[in-house]
Enzyme design. Structure first.
Site, PDB file in Angstrom:
ATOM      1  N   ARG A  62       0.829  -1.197   0.000  1.00  0.00           N
ATOM      2  CA  ARG A  62       0.000   0.000   0.000  1.00  0.00           C
ATOM      3  C   ARG A  62       0.871   1.258   0.000  1.00  0.00           C
ATOM      4  O   ARG A  62       0.592   2.229  -0.716  1.00  0.00           O
ATOM      5  CB  ARG A  62      -0.914  -0.011   1.225  1.00  0.00           C
ATOM      6  CG  ARG A  62      -1.860   1.192   1.322  1.00  0.00           C
ATOM      7  CD  ARG A  62      -2.797   1.062   2.510  1.00  0.00           C
ATOM      8  NE  ARG A  62      -3.696   2.197   2.625  1.00  0.00           N
ATOM      9  CZ  ARG A  62      -4.824   2.332   1.951  1.00  0.00           C
ATOM     10  NH1 ARG A  62      -5.197   1.394   1.098  1.00  0.00           N
ATOM     11  NH2 ARG A  62      -5.592   3.403   2.106  1.00  0.00           N
ATOM     12  N   HIS A  66       0.822   4.198  -2.877  1.00  0.00           N
ATOM     13  CA  HIS A  66       0.481   5.572  -2.519  1.00  0.00           C
ATOM     14  C   HIS A  66       1.648   6.531  -2.742  1.00  0.00           C
ATOM     15  O   HIS A  66       1.439   7.735  -2.889  1.00  0.00           O
ATOM     16  CB  HIS A  66       0.004   5.628  -1.073  1.00  0.00           C
ATOM     17  CG  HIS A  66      -1.412   5.171  -0.904  1.00  0.00           C
ATOM     18  ND1 HIS A  66      -2.315   5.800  -0.084  1.00  0.00           N
ATOM     19  CD2 HIS A  66      -2.092   4.147  -1.474  1.00  0.00           C
ATOM     20  CE1 HIS A  66      -3.489   5.188  -0.145  1.00  0.00           C
ATOM     21  NE2 HIS A  66      -3.366   4.165  -0.986  1.00  0.00           N
ATOM     22  N   ASN A  94      -3.804   8.626   3.484  1.00  0.00           N
ATOM     23  CA  ASN A  94      -2.660   7.901   4.041  1.00  0.00           C
ATOM     24  C   ASN A  94      -2.679   7.752   5.561  1.00  0.00           C
ATOM     25  O   ASN A  94      -2.034   6.850   6.101  1.00  0.00           O
ATOM     26  CB  ASN A  94      -1.355   8.598   3.639  1.00  0.00           C
ATOM     27  CG  ASN A  94      -1.131   8.578   2.145  1.00  0.00           C
ATOM     28  OD1 ASN A  94      -1.492   7.623   1.465  1.00  0.00           O
ATOM     29  ND2 ASN A  94      -0.543   9.647   1.617  1.00  0.00           N
ATOM     30  N   HIS A 195      -5.538  -5.797  -2.917  1.00  0.00           N
ATOM     31  CA  HIS A 195      -6.518  -5.677  -1.830  1.00  0.00           C
ATOM     32  C   HIS A 195      -6.905  -7.034  -1.260  1.00  0.00           C
ATOM     33  O   HIS A 195      -7.694  -7.102  -0.311  1.00  0.00           O
ATOM     34  CB  HIS A 195      -7.776  -4.953  -2.331  1.00  0.00           C
ATOM     35  CG  HIS A 195      -7.591  -3.484  -2.484  1.00  0.00           C
ATOM     36  ND1 HIS A 195      -8.557  -2.657  -3.019  1.00  0.00           N
ATOM     37  CD2 HIS A 195      -6.544  -2.672  -2.172  1.00  0.00           C
ATOM     38  CE1 HIS A 195      -8.114  -1.416  -3.029  1.00  0.00           C
ATOM     39  NE2 HIS A 195      -6.899  -1.397  -2.530  1.00  0.00           N
TER      40      HIS A 195
END
Length: 313
Positions: A62, A66, A94, A195
């Site tokens: 993740r 990001h 975040n 995910h």
């Protein structure tokens, strides 16, 4: 050309944010002379981290996504806020969902002791994320990844809010967001499989499991049994939250997507086709996932003028 013209071209060259993937300066085995053990040190430490805490793999994947989606894979998500500036890591997309910053710091400390001022934080993050899906800490075949990224020195909350698609995003917004980063529909659906691992904050569900249009009932597009489970806990894809696998796609076809953005992938003909293929052919999905990770990880060097190798991450 006069000096003023040259200066103008120089400024223009560094003023464009999304200039696409620049592979110049990136190469395989980048640290083979300057810090030959760098990649193995990262791999060994990540293997230890993921063995000690199963949540680490999801958190690192993740974090990379990001980071790369905002200013390119420049490690700007690692920078702290100051009294004058709120950084990416503290932006709503975040904070508090992106974690494990302290692990990057630990790896950096070891590498600084071994090879001072050589290995960038941006490279550490990219290599660490690789180990979460493949190599010693993962289940996929370890893939080759170029090194040579430099660390960005600009990190702004506004950039994260602008570039990161929210969990409420519909499929058209997702397609557009990925396209702006040079990523295809196939890449979008393949990377969404990330995910399948990890846990979510319940706030990210935006009430899908409890309140559709203020009716007090779950969204029709969410499986009833999963909605019931989510009322007491929030688990990854609700199927294999500690394993990166293709069952995420099987879940989407059963209306078990955790986020609106997940479930929206079955509402578009092109993305649904990819979802169905990934559900049926797990080995093909693995290759797509790796290819997309590599493709995303070379979105770098967005602002060369403000890049360097940082001593601290």
């Amino acid at each position: 050309m006069n000096c003023l013209g040259l200066i103008w071209l120089f400024v223009i060259g560094f003023s464009v944010l999304d200039i696409g993937a620049i592979e110049d300066g990136l190469e395989y085995n980048y640290y083979r002379k300057s810090c030959p053990q760098a990649e193995e040190i990262i791999a060994d430490m990540m293997a230890n981290f993921t063995s000690a805490d199963q949540r680490v793999a999801a958190r690192m994947l993740r974090m990379l996504f990001h980071d790369c989606f905002v200013r390119g894979c420049d490690g700007s998500i690692l920078l702290n806020s100051t009294p004058e500036n709120k950084a990416e890591k503290d932006a709503l997309p975040n904070n508090p969902s992106v974690k494990a910053f302290e692990l990057i710091d630990q790896i950096k400390e070891v590498l600084e002791n071994k090879c001072p001022g050589v290995v960038s934080c941006a490279d550490i993050l990219s290599f660490a994320a690789r180990e979460c899906s493949s190599g010693k800490a993962g289940k996929f075949d370890r893939y080759q990844l170029r090194g040579g990224r430099k660390d960005g020195r600009i990190s702004q909350e506004s950039d994260a809010l602008l570039h990161l698609p929210p969990p409420s995003a519909n499929v058209q917004l997702l397609i557009q967001s990925f396209a702006k980063k040079g990523l295809s529909i196939e890449d979008l659906v393949a990377l969404s499989g990330g995910h399948s691992i990890g846990v979510s904050h319940c706030s990210s569900l935006l009430g899908r499991h409890v309140n559709f249009s203020k009716t007090g009932t779950p969204y029709p597009s969410l499986d009833f049994h999963l909605a019931k489970k989510l009322r007491s806990e929030c688990d990854g894809d609700g199927i294999t939250p500690t394993k990166l696998d293709h069952k995420y796609y099987m879940g989407l076809l059963q209306n078990k997507g955790l986020f609106t953005s997940d479930q929206s992938l079955v509402t578009n003909t092109l993305t649904r086709k990819q979802v169905m293929a990934n559900a049926v052919y797990p080995l093909t999905w693995r290759k797509k996932f790796v290819d997309a990770m590599v493709k995303m990880a070379i979105k770098v060097l967005i602002l060369l003028l403000f890049s360097a190798v940082s001593v601290l991450c």
